[in-house]
Each structure stands twice: as C-alpha cells, then as structure tokens.
Scaffold this motif. Structure first.
Motif: not given
Length: 400
Positions: A40-41, A163-167, A196-202
């Motif tokens: 949603n960002t 992707l940098k332009d598409a987002i 960039l939203n980084l989600i680290n899955i532990e």
C-alpha cells in the motif's frame, strides 16, 4: 463433516487450516501486516528475502490472494526477450509486431543479368510497457517475481531498470529471493534507494513448526505428544512445507481418516520420515552427482575409514557430515571438521584446508549445473543449506 488429513496438511499449496501467522523478532508486527503495508506504499518495490521453503510464496497468497497474484520465476526471463513481452504472454495480453523485409540476390546470369531475388519477412514482437501496467491496474494484480536469483546477472539488472519506473506508475511488484544469493541488482541499486521495502523472513523456529502439527492433528481429533511434535519440528529443518509433508504422511500411516485415537509412537514417526523422502527422489541424483565429485581424470582418490567400517572418499564424507545429527541448515567450517573427525575412525583425518577445497569443488559443480543442483552455498567459511528438502533426503532417503 469431519476434515480429512489431505485437507488439513497441504505441503504444495495454501494450507487453509494450518496456516500459521508469524512475526519477526525485529518488529512487533506480523509478516502479513508488513507485506500489506508495503503493497500500500505507492512507488515502492517490495523485496522478500528468506530461506528456501519457509513460506514466502504462501505469505503472498495469504495477503494478496491467489487470484490477484501473477507469479513468475527469475528463470522465466531471458535476455533474448523483452521483459514486458514475457509478462504480456503469461497474462494473455496481445502483442504488437514490427515487420522488416530482407531481400537477397540469389545469383547472376549471363552478362550480369539477375537470375532472381529471395525475400524474407522478419517479425519482432514487443509489448507496450504502459499497456501492461494499465492491464495490471485494471485487474488489481500484483506481479510476484519468485526465485529472482535464477535470472542471469544481466537480466537482474534489466529487471531492476524496468521496475524502477513501473513502480512509480502504481505497478505493484514483489521480488522474492534467497539470502546469501546475488540480488544486489535490487537491494543495492541506487535508483531504488529510498523506494525499497525489504521484508526479511526469518527461519521458522521449533515452536512455530510444532504449532502446525498441534493445530492440524487437533482438527483431526488427535492430541499429539509434545516430544514427538518437537522431533518433527527439528527434522523439518525450518521448513513449514516439510512439516506439512511429514504430518500428512504420518496421518496416512495412522489411517487417521478411518480410525479413532490411533496409536502414535516414535517408530511410526521414523516411517513417516522415510515415506516423506519418497516424494523427494529427485534429490537422489543431486546427491549422487555431488558424491561423485569432479572428474578424477584417472587418479585414484584417497579414502577414509568411517565408523561403520566402510571406505569413503572426501566427497562422500562431506555429504555424510552434512547429514548427521543434529540437523542444521548452516555450518561453519570448524563444525564441518568436527563432524568429519567424529565420522572417521582412523587417525588420518582430512585437515581444514582439504575440507575447504572440497567444498569449493562441490560448489563449482553446483554452479555449472541446473538450478535444482544448487542445494547449498559456501560463503565466508560457512555452508548454507539453500534447499532443506535436499538435507532431509540426505538424512532419510536412500542414496544407493
């Protein structure tokens, strides 16, 4: 109506009854909330990084919805084809084409007169990027790019550029990759800095994996012993997919759909592990290839006597060291040496340099083979198991 085992334990699809919500140790929020926040960002790219078979794709299915996901693998994108053409083909968007005609004189006749001219028409297909983006927006779709590390380095850079332009045009994208693999094209791209939203899955811990068994068997009317549930969690190697498989096979062995209060003990658990390995027979060939090592070119390899009395070379010894108790998905070189020392019964044991060289040679074999052979990685004096299903097969499957 009573649920059946294959409705509760689902290794290869979304587990409706045994989905376990988790949260990272860094933030007191769930991964589901974090992914929803990221999507949603507007203008941000979402990058999910985590070990293999830890539920990254299932997380996307939970938050985005299977019907709204358009999933691709990094290997789907080739340098010979435009990034947006690949996407357009998958989603059924018509392609546009450019036609060029090539004319070739076939030969010369008497006194230089022309005998004939051959012509051919070449069509080059392309897809308008803005049309693809608009198509996704109209359908409220999200591009999920799994196994990003399978794309070539050049293609990774091209994807990041596209992707940098598409987002910025509201095009929602999730890129999924493994830790310790090269995804610098995304994470260290200056053009994506701050977007960039980084989600680290532990990795899953024992408590979280155990909850799959406790919850699932509870829905099937069986209270599972905590000791057995912990053992299953340990053998699952941080993989919820493996835990689902073990629980399903255990249910089938117990005939839980037709029997009330079936007897469950450790011997039945061992059978479930062996039965689970039958679904992983593709890793037998992987194990064989790595055990054979590089071509010896006619030279006889040195062998070591192990505790069973058998003679093994350094490559087979390496796989045995990976597979012994306790099961671990990462091992430092010093622990690898301790494991090998414990396996070898005579005083002649491989030294640290020999072990490092052997691991490096095996890694070279994996890197020059198909993606399924890339089951572990050696980096900074540590072995990382990238594919827990391979390690599980080493422990419970038949290698001969």
């Amino acid at each position: 109506m009573k649920l059946k085992a294959n409705e509760v334990f689902i290794p290869g699809a979304f587990p409706k009854y045994t989905y376990i919500s988790r949260q990272s140790s860094e933030f007191d929020i769930s991964y589901e909330f974090r992914l929803n926040q990221s999507l949603n960002t507007v203008g941000f790219l979402t990058s999910i990084v985590g070990p293999s078979k830890t539920g990254k794709t299932v997380l996307c299915e939970k938050v985005i919805g299977i019907d709204k996901m358009k999933d691709f693998s990094g290997s789907d994108f080739k340098e010979s084809e435009d990034f947006w053409v690949t996407i357009a083909k998958r989603v059924g968007l018509p392609l546009e084409s450019d036609q060029t005609e090539q004319r070739t004189i076939q030969g010369q006749g008497i006194a230089g007169t022309r005998e004939g001219v051959a012509s051919s028409i070449t069509e080059k297909y392309h897809s308008n990027k803005d049309k693809v983006i608009q198509y996704f927006l109209e359908n409220d779709w999200v591009l999920v790019l799994d196994d990003f590390h399978y794309a070539s380095p050049n293609m990774q850079m091209e994807i990041a550029y596209q992707l940098k332009d598409a987002i910025r045009k509201y095009f929602k994208t999730v890129v999924i990759s493994l830790p310790h693999r090269s995804d610098d094209a995304i994470r260290k791209n200056s053009d994506l800095s701050g977007r960039l939203n980084l989600i680290n899955i532990e990795p899953w811990n024992t408590k979280e994996l155990r909850e799959i068994a406790v919850t699932g068997f509870g829905k099937l009317g069986l209270n599972i012993n905590s000791t057995l549930a912990n053992n299953m969690a340990q053998e699952s190697l941080s993989s919820p997919q493996l835990m689902q498989s073990i629980c399903l096979n255990l249910s089938l062995l117990l005939d839980i759909d037709n029997k009330d209060n079936p007897k469950l003990d450790s011997s039945m658990l061992k059978k479930a592990y062996e039965m689970t390995s039958l679904n992983l027979l593709s890793y037998r060939e992987v194990a064989r290839k790595l055990k054979n090592g590089p071509n010896p070119r006619g030279q006889k390899r040195k062998t070591y006597t192990i505790n069973s009395g058998n003679q093994v070379d350094i490559y087979e010894l390496l796989l045995k060291a990976l597979s012994v108790d306790p099961p671990k998905v990462s091992l430092f070189i010093d622990e690898m040496k301790r494991r090998m020392d414990a396996l070898v019964s005579d005083t002649d044991k491989p030294d640290r340099l020999k072990i490092k060289t052997t691991i490096g040679q095996v890694q070279s074999i994996m890197q020059t083979s198909e993606p399924m052979y890339q089951v572990f990685e050696y980096k900074d004096d540590e072995v990382y198991i990238l594919e827990p299903l391979f390690l599980f097969y080493l422990r419970w499957g038949r290698l001969d």
